[in-house]
Write an enzyme that holds these catalytic residues in place. Structure first.
Site, mmCIF file in Angstrom:
data_model
loop_
_atom_site.group_PDB
_atom_site.id
_atom_site.type_symbol
_atom_site.label_atom_id
_atom_site.label_comp_id
_atom_site.label_asym_id
_atom_site.label_seq_id
_atom_site.Cartn_x
_atom_site.Cartn_y
_atom_site.Cartn_z
ATOM 1 N N HIS A 1 9.987 15.829 7.149
ATOM 2 C CA HIS A 1 10.608 15.438 5.879
ATOM 3 C C HIS A 1 12.124 15.537 5.925
ATOM 4 O O HIS A 1 12.813 14.888 5.133
ATOM 5 C CB HIS A 1 10.011 16.217 4.696
ATOM 6 C CG HIS A 1 10.441 17.633 4.549
ATOM 7 N ND1 HIS A 1 9.695 18.701 5.010
ATOM 8 C CD2 HIS A 1 11.539 18.192 3.967
ATOM 9 C CE1 HIS A 1 10.301 19.834 4.707
ATOM 10 N NE2 HIS A 1 11.426 19.550 4.085
ATOM 11 N N ASP B 1 4.530 18.880 10.102
ATOM 12 C CA ASP B 1 5.825 18.508 9.523
ATOM 13 C C ASP B 1 6.955 18.749 10.533
ATOM 14 O O ASP B 1 7.662 19.757 10.473
ATOM 15 C CB ASP B 1 6.061 19.316 8.242
ATOM 16 C CG ASP B 1 7.162 18.722 7.371
ATOM 17 O OD1 ASP B 1 7.916 17.870 7.869
ATOM 18 O OD2 ASP B 1 7.255 19.120 6.199
ATOM 19 N N SER C 1 14.151 24.237 5.224
ATOM 20 C CA SER C 1 13.262 23.276 5.860
ATOM 21 C C SER C 1 13.746 22.968 7.267
ATOM 22 O O SER C 1 14.901 22.603 7.470
ATOM 23 C CB SER C 1 13.213 21.980 5.045
ATOM 24 O OG SER C 1 12.549 22.186 3.831
#
Length: 707
Positions: free
Chosen positions: A84, A220, A642
Site C-alpha cells: 500500500h 502487504d 507502514s
C-alpha cells in the site's frame, strides 16, 4: 483542532509479554529502555543502533515517499516496503493493457526496473537537539505569537545552512508539544525504480473489509531500488545511474519467531496525540471523526460502484479510494475503541490529579494555574466551528474534485499566461490523468446536498443562493449546468481557457465561480477558529510540561512527528473479548478459506491458489510445516510506520509492519498494552511470493539470508 487548520491551508514482568509504551528516538534511548530491550531478548549492540560516524541500523531505515517507511535489504539499494506504500507508484505505471495493480509487476533484470517520477527515498543523516539554540531569548511572559516569531527566526538561520543543497533536506521538529526542538537532516534520493509488486490479490487481499482486522492474510509488500550517481551520491534520474550502496543493509531471517520472542520496529510514525487533554479528545471524536465518516461514506459508495463497473475507473481511482477509506475506517474504529476503553474518563481522572497537584504548590499555581481552564474553554468554544470546518473540508477540499481543481487554479498567478500554463502543467497533469468527470458529476450533488443539511445556513457558500434561485434548489440541475459549461473537466480545455481568456472571463467559469464562493466561506470559518490557536498551543505546551513536572521519574516518550523512532516489545496474540482468543500468526490456509471469486476484495488468481494448495514451501516454511502469512507483536506504532521493518533480537528482518488492530484504534491517543497489536507480513511469505509464486529468484540472490 490544528488538524482542521491544515484543512484550510496519520516495568512489567517478562512473562506477561508486555511492551513498554513509547516511540523512542534511537539517539536518545535511556538506560531503562536499553535494559528493557535486552531483558526482552535484544542482543544486537546498542551502540550500533544509531551512529552519525559509523554504519548503523538507522542507516537502513528510510522514509519511503512522503508518508511511509522502508528498509534497505541489499548492498544494491533494494528497498522493501508495503504494497500500500508502493500503491501510488504501481498505479502510475498501470493501464488497462498493463494492469500491474491486478496482475503484479516482475522485473527480471535491472534494465526492466521502472523509474517512478516524483518518488523519493530519504536516508537519515543526523538528529540533533537544538532547543537552546532556537529558543534563545524566549521568556515565559511572552505571548505565543512573540515566542513563535523568535523560534521561527532562529530556526530559519539554522536551516539556511542547508538551503543550497538539492539533495539534503533539513527540518526543525518540535517535540513534547513544543518544549524541545530537534534538527533532522536527510539525504534525498530522487531516482527510485519499481522492481517488484505482487498482484493485489496478494498485496491487498481482504481490501477494506479486512483493513484494521485480525486475523489478516495480506501479503502487504512491494520492492523498489534506489539509484545513485557513479560516486554513490544522490542524483536526479539518469540512465547512467547505478544501484545505491547504502551504509547499512539488514540481514533477512527465515528462522521465524515464537510466542514471546523479541520484536522491534524502527520507522517513521506520523502523528500521535498521547497528551491531548480530554476536551481535545471529545472534539476529535464528535467534531472531526463523525463528520469525516459521514461524508466519506457517501463519496466512497459512489466511487466504489463506478470502480467495480469499469477497470479504467478502478485504476484511476484506486489510490484515491484507498487513502480515503483507510482514514474513514480508522475514524470509526478510533471512536469505538475510545468509548470501549473509557479513554475520555481516564484522561479526566489524570486532569483531576494534575489539578490537585497544581493546587498544592504555589510555584505550580503560578506556572500552570490557568492551563486546564484555558484548554477547557478553548476546546469547548470551538466544538461547533470545528465540526463545520470538517464538513466543509471533507466536501470542498477532499470531496468534489472539480472544486479542488478550481482552488488550485485560483492559487496560481494568471497574469503571465506563459508562467501560468507552466504552473498548471506541473500541478495538474497527474490530477487529470486520474480524473473521471462523469464520476465527479455524480458526486457533486450528493455532497452539496449533504453539506447543506449538516451545517447552519450562515456557513453555506453564496453559490447556494444561486442554486435556490436559478435552479429551484435542484442540485442535479445545477451540477449538470456546471459540468456542461465549465472548461475545467480536462487539461486541454483548461489550457485553452487560460490561454484565450481574461481574468474576468475565467472567473465566469462555473467551476471557478464555485471555488470563489467556497473561498469566502472558508475564510469565514477560519477567522472564527484562528483566535483560539495560540491559546491551545500555549496551554498544550504547558500541560505537557506540568505532567512531566508532576511525575519526574516517569520516562515520557515524545509524540510521533514523522521522525525516526524505535519501538520494542514481543510477538504475541491477544484476547479482545470474553471467550475470544487470537493466535499470534496466520497462515495461507486463511487465504484459501476466505477466497471468493465473486468478491473483488477476496478474489485470487487460479495460479496463486494452485501454488498455495501445493504447499511446497521449501526453505520458507515455518518449523510447524505451514507458511505463515502475518504475525502479531505489541509494538507501539501508528500511521507512517507502514513498511517499517520488524526485527528479531539480532536485528534481523522478520517482517514488515503494515497495520494495527481494530480493538486498539485508540492507539494514537492511548497505548493499551493488553490489546494494541502491530500486524506484520511475515518476511518468509514475502520471499516465497517473490521466489516461488512470481518467479523472481534474482532478488533472493541479493539478500543476506540468515537460516
Amino acid at each position: 483542532m490544528k488538524r482542521i487548520f491544515l484543512l484550510f491551508g496519520a516495568l512489567l514482568t517478562l512473562s506477561a509479554i508486555h511492551a513498554d509504551e513509547g516511540m523512542w528516538l534511537l539517539k536518545e534511548l535511556n538506560r531503562q529502555s536499553a535494559a528493557r530491550m535486552q531483558e526482552l531478548g535484544f542482543t544486537f549492540p546498542i551502540d550500533s543502533l544509531y551512529s552519525e560516524k559509523n554504519a548503523s541500523l538507522k542507516d537502513a531505515v528510510v522514509i519511503f515517499g512522503g508518508g511511509c517507511t522502508g528498509v534497505a535489504v541489499s548492498q544494491e539499494g533494494l528497498i522493501f516496503t508495503n504494497h500500500h506504500c508502493g500503491y501510488d507508484a504501481i498505479q502510475k505505471h498501470s493501464s488497462v493493457e498493463h494492469d500491474y495493480l491486478k496482475d503484479g509487476f516482475v522485473s527480471q533484470s535491472k534494465q526492466e526496473e521502472l523509474y517512478t517520477e516524483g518518488l523519493t527515498v530519504s536516508f537519515l543523516q543526523k538528529t540533533e537537539d537544538i532547543t537552546e539554540e532556537v529558543t534563545a531569548g524566549v521568556t515565559d511572559n511572552m505571548t505565543e505569537e512573540e515566542r513563535n516569531v523568535i523560534i521561527d527566526s532562529l530556526s530559519t538561520k539554522v536551516l539556511d545552512g542547508y538551503k543550497d543543497s538539492e539533495f539534503l533536506q533539513a527540518r526543525i521538529v518540535p517535540f513534547y508539544t513544543g518544549n524541545k526542538y530537534y534538527l533532522v537532516v536527510y539525504e534525498i534520493f530522487k531516482d527510485v525504480r519499481m522492481v517488484f509488486a505482487p498482484p493485489s490479490s496478494i498485496g491487498k487481499f481482504g481490501g477494506d473489509t479486512d483493513n484494521w482486522q485480525w486475523p489478516r492474510h495480506t501479503g502487504d509488500f512491494s520492492v523498489f531500488r534506489v539509484y545513485a550517481n557513479k560516486d554513490n551520491q544522490a542524483a536526479n534520474y539518469s540512465a547512467d545511474n547505478v544501484p545505491y550502496k547504502p551504509k547499512y543493509s539488514v540481514p533477512v531471517s527465515v528462522k521465524g519467531y515464537k510466542d514471546k520472542d523479541y520484536a522491534m520496529t524502527i520507522g517513521y510514525p506520523g502523528s500521535t496525540e498521547r497528551y491531548l487533554p480530554s476536551w481535545g479528545i471529545k472534539q476529535m471524536m464528535e467534531s472531526e471523526n463523525i463528520p469525516r465518516i459521514e461524508v466519506r461514506t457517501i463519496k466512497q459508495d459512489i466511487w466504489r460502484k463506478a470502480m467495480n463497473a469499469d477497470d479504467a475507473v478502478r485504476i484511476k481511482y484506486s489510490v484515491k479510494f484507498s487513502r480515503s477509506s483507510n482514514y474513514w475506517k480508522n475514524s470509526m474504529g478510533m471512536n469505538q475503541a475510545l468509548r470501549r476503553l473509557h479513554v475520555l474518563e481516564n484522561k479526566q481522572d489524570l486532569e483531576s490529579r494534575l489539578a490537585d497537584w497544581i493546587a498544592k504548590s504555589p510555584s505550580a499555581q503560578e506556572k500552570y494555574g490557568e492551563v486546564l481552564s484555558s484548554l477547557d474553554n478553548a476546546y469547548t468554544s470551538t466544538m461547533e466551528p470545528v465540526k463545520i470546518a470538517t464538513y466543509f473540508g471533507e466536501t470542498f477540499n477532499n470531496g468534489i474534485e472539480l472544486v479542488r481543481f478550481a482552488n488550485i487554479i485560483n492559487a496560481i498567478d494568471l497574469s503571465d499566461k506563459e508562467l501560468a500554463a507552466a504552473a498548471v502543467r506541473s500541478k495538474m497533469v497527474d490530477l487529470y490523468k486520474d480524473y473521471e468527470p462523469e464520476l465527479d458529476r455524480q458526486l457533486m450533488p450528493a455532497l452539496l446536498r449533504f453539506y447543506a443539511e449538516k451545517v447552519p445556513a450562515a456557513y453555506l457558500p453564496d453559490i447556494y443562493e444561486i442554486i435556490d434561485k436559478k435552479f429551484k434548489g435542484d442540485y442535479e440541475k445545477y451540477t449538470d449546468w456546471v459540468f456542461k459549461n465549465t472548461k475545467l473537466t480536462s487539461l486541454s480545455s483548461l489550457a485553452s481557457l487560460l490561454a484565450n481568456s481574461s481574468r474576468k472571463d475565467i472567473d465566469k467559469d462555473p467551476a471557478i465561480a464555485l471555488s470563489n464562493s467556497v473561498a469566502d466561506c472558508r475564510l469565514k470559518i477560519r477567522e472564527e477558529l484562528l483566535p483560539y490557536y495560540p491559546t491551545i498551543d500555549k496551554n498544550a505546551r504547558k500541560f505537557m510540561a506540568a505532567l512531566q513536572e508532576m511525575e519526574p521519574d516517569k520516562a515520557f516518550s515524545p509524540d510521533a512527528n514523522f521522525t525516526q523512532r524505535l519501538s520494542y516489545g514481543s510477538v504475541g496474540g491477544y484476547n479482545p473479548a470474553d471467550a475470544v482468543s487470537y493466535d499470534y500468526y496466520s497462515t495461507t490456509q486463511g487465504v484459501l478459506e476466505k477466497e471468493n471469486k465473486d468478491d473483488p476484495e477476496f478474489a485470487v488468481q487460479q495460479y496463486i491458489l494452485d501454488n498455495l494448495k501445493a504447499a511446497q514451501w521449501g526453505e520458507y516454511a515455518d518449523e510447524d510445516g505451514t507458511m505463515h502469512v502475518g504475525f502479531l507483536s505489541n509494538n507501539d506504532i501508528t500511521g507512517g510506520n507502514s513498511g517499517s521493518p520488524v526485527f528479531n533480537g539480532k536485528a534481523e528482518l522478520i517482517g514488515l509492519a503494515f497495520d494495527g488492530n481494530w480493538e486498539a484504534l485508540s492507539g494514537d491517543i492511548i497505548f493499551e498494552p493488553k490489546l494494541q497489536r502491530t500486524i506484520s507480513v511475515d518476511i518468509r511469505y514475502v520471499l516465497y511470493t517473490i521466489d516461488k509464486i512470481m518467479g523472481c529468484h534474482r532478488l533472493i540472490e541479493e539478500l543476506n539470508i540468515q537460516k
